[in-house]
Enzyme design. Sequence first.
Site, PDB file in Angstrom:
ATOM      1  N   ARG A 117       0.966  -1.329  -0.059  1.00 52.96           N
ATOM      2  CA  ARG A 117       0.065   0.089   0.126  1.00 52.96           C
ATOM      3  C   ARG A 117       0.774   1.182   0.010  1.00 52.96           C
ATOM      4  O   ARG A 117       1.404   1.468   0.913  1.00 52.96           O
ATOM      5  CB  ARG A 117      -0.760  -0.104   1.353  1.00 52.96           C
ATOM      6  CG  ARG A 117      -1.866   1.125   1.388  1.00 52.96           C
ATOM      7  CD  ARG A 117      -2.719   0.874   2.648  1.00 52.96           C
ATOM      8  NE  ARG A 117      -3.692   2.150   2.531  1.00 52.96           N
ATOM      9  CZ  ARG A 117      -4.933   2.287   2.365  1.00 52.96           C
ATOM     10  NH1 ARG A 117      -5.373   1.266   1.654  1.00 52.96           N
ATOM     11  NH2 ARG A 117      -5.668   3.371   2.653  1.00 52.96           N
ATOM     12  N   HIS A 144      -6.641   1.299  -6.721  1.00 49.20           N
ATOM     13  CA  HIS A 144      -7.038   0.296  -5.682  1.00 49.20           C
ATOM     14  C   HIS A 144      -7.922  -0.884  -5.900  1.00 49.20           C
ATOM     15  O   HIS A 144      -9.038  -1.038  -5.582  1.00 49.20           O
ATOM     16  CB  HIS A 144      -8.105   1.332  -4.637  1.00 49.20           C
ATOM     17  CG  HIS A 144      -8.152   0.881  -3.259  1.00 49.20           C
ATOM     18  ND1 HIS A 144      -7.439  -0.334  -2.880  1.00 49.20           N
ATOM     19  CD2 HIS A 144      -8.645   1.379  -2.184  1.00 49.20           C
ATOM     20  CE1 HIS A 144      -7.555  -0.197  -1.243  1.00 49.20           C
ATOM     21  NE2 HIS A 144      -8.286   0.632  -1.029  1.00 49.20           N
ATOM     22  N   GLN A 147     -10.008  -3.228  -3.313  1.00 47.74           N
ATOM     23  CA  GLN A 147     -11.232  -2.409  -2.758  1.00 47.74           C
ATOM     24  C   GLN A 147     -12.221  -2.955  -3.716  1.00 47.74           C
ATOM     25  O   GLN A 147     -13.341  -3.042  -3.483  1.00 47.74           O
ATOM     26  CB  GLN A 147     -10.959  -0.974  -2.588  1.00 47.74           C
ATOM     27  CG  GLN A 147     -12.262  -0.256  -2.477  1.00 47.74           C
ATOM     28  CD  GLN A 147     -12.930  -0.691  -0.858  1.00 47.74           C
ATOM     29  OE1 GLN A 147     -12.164  -0.263   0.037  1.00 47.74           O
ATOM     30  NE2 GLN A 147     -14.128  -1.253  -1.026  1.00 47.74           N
ATOM     31  N   ASP A 241     -16.696   8.872  -2.191  1.00 47.55           N
ATOM     32  CA  ASP A 241     -15.366   8.758  -1.419  1.00 47.55           C
ATOM     33  C   ASP A 241     -14.815  10.354  -0.861  1.00 47.55           C
ATOM     34  O   ASP A 241     -15.568  11.232  -1.286  1.00 47.55           O
ATOM     35  CB  ASP A 241     -14.607   8.159  -2.675  1.00 47.55           C
ATOM     36  CG  ASP A 241     -13.164   7.981  -1.984  1.00 47.55           C
ATOM     37  OD1 ASP A 241     -12.857   7.666  -0.787  1.00 47.55           O
ATOM     38  OD2 ASP A 241     -12.201   7.731  -3.097  1.00 47.55           O
ATOM     39  N   CYS A 282     -16.079   3.271   0.146  1.00 50.53           N
ATOM     40  CA  CYS A 282     -15.061   2.401   0.634  1.00 50.53           C
ATOM     41  C   CYS A 282     -14.719   2.491   1.994  1.00 50.53           C
ATOM     42  O   CYS A 282     -13.994   1.745   2.755  1.00 50.53           O
ATOM     43  CB  CYS A 282     -13.908   2.568  -0.394  1.00 50.53           C
ATOM     44  SG  CYS A 282     -12.970   4.267  -0.079  1.00 50.53           S
ATOM     45  N   ARG A 310     -14.173  -6.798   2.114  1.00 54.76           N
ATOM     46  CA  ARG A 310     -12.547  -6.512   2.144  1.00 54.76           C
ATOM     47  C   ARG A 310     -11.881  -7.928   2.480  1.00 54.76           C
ATOM     48  O   ARG A 310     -10.915  -8.201   1.574  1.00 54.76           O
ATOM     49  CB  ARG A 310     -12.000  -5.246   2.812  1.00 54.76           C
ATOM     50  CG  ARG A 310     -12.441  -3.938   2.249  1.00 54.76           C
ATOM     51  CD  ARG A 310     -11.669  -3.812   0.732  1.00 54.76           C
ATOM     52  NE  ARG A 310     -10.449  -3.894   0.668  1.00 54.76           N
ATOM     53  CZ  ARG A 310      -9.622  -2.844   1.358  1.00 54.76           C
ATOM     54  NH1 ARG A 310      -9.984  -1.716   1.752  1.00 54.76           N
ATOM     55  NH2 ARG A 310      -8.453  -2.847   1.222  1.00 54.76           N
TER      56      ARG A 310
END
Length: 348
Positions: A117, A144, A147, A241, A282, A310
């Site tokens: 990450r 991502h 996700q 988001d 998310c 997830r």
Amino acid sequence: MKLPSSSATELNKQDLRHFLKTQDFTKKELSDILKLMAMLKQARKDNAVPQLFKGKSVAMIFEQPSTRTRVSFETAATLLGGHALFLSPKDIHLGAKESLEDTARVLSRMVDIIMARVDDHSTVAGLAQYASVPVVNGLCDWLHPTQIMADLFTMQEHLPENKKLSDLTVAFVGDATNVTSSLMFACTKFGMTFKHICPDRFKAPQEWINIALENCEYSGGELVITDDTAQVEGCDIVVADSFYWFGQEDEKEIRLSTFIPDYVVSEDLMAKAGADAMFMHCLPANDQRECSREVMESANSIIFDEAENRLTAQMAILAYFTYKHNTVPSAETVAAHKNKIEGFLNSL
């Protein structure tokens, strides 16, 4: 006496694949991962997760903090019978005292898969270039993908009656984030209609639009880029988001003043989408900024199913990218090594 490496680098890696972006995979391959997710989620519900990662380790490199990414990968590795190592910038010398190439090569000798990450896509791409084990993009400035596998699966779990994934219309309301890009690419690959509803100043760059339009040519999907929030009408899914992220703090005030209040996903905006429209995010969410707490807590909100998935996604990713290289020893081989080593220890 020099023995050959006992690490995953010695396995058959001609078919080594990394999970840096969904664009690297066909719709069929992504659908296979979704099928695996469904089986693993049911197995977890039955407390019967198969030990598909037994004896294996995943190195988790974090340049950015995350609740869901860390907890989901650690838990996934444990449920599958393996082990996860958390590596922060304080723990390793990524690109500083040690080159990216050497870090990738060293970790490849000790673990079976690497999750990173990172701040910049070039970092995770560089790890993949030099690693001899699979590398997974846990988030970068551009994408991502882990996700988005959770998002696709959540959409699949909550499909409207008589609809399949390709029938969905998804509206992303807000900034052009790494979630926007990944969702745009995945939705158009599956043949969905994807709408990015955003002030013109912060709309998706042309590079992303070109990728999505190319997907649409093959899938029959549709891409809409607009600043008109009325375009949420008739959408099956509305996604929000954060309006700013790491590295954008100096733009915080102009971003918030541009997005708020028109692009906040409120109860009024969800009403425009329709009574059956579902809400996704998310997380973490800045309620009263990009979305209201009322929307987050509404019956149409599936954000916590999305968060749980997830874990579902990480279980599937760990298994999908390492299982084909599993070497299961015979009982005789295990017994021979046990007897030899224990005999030596007993002689000391």
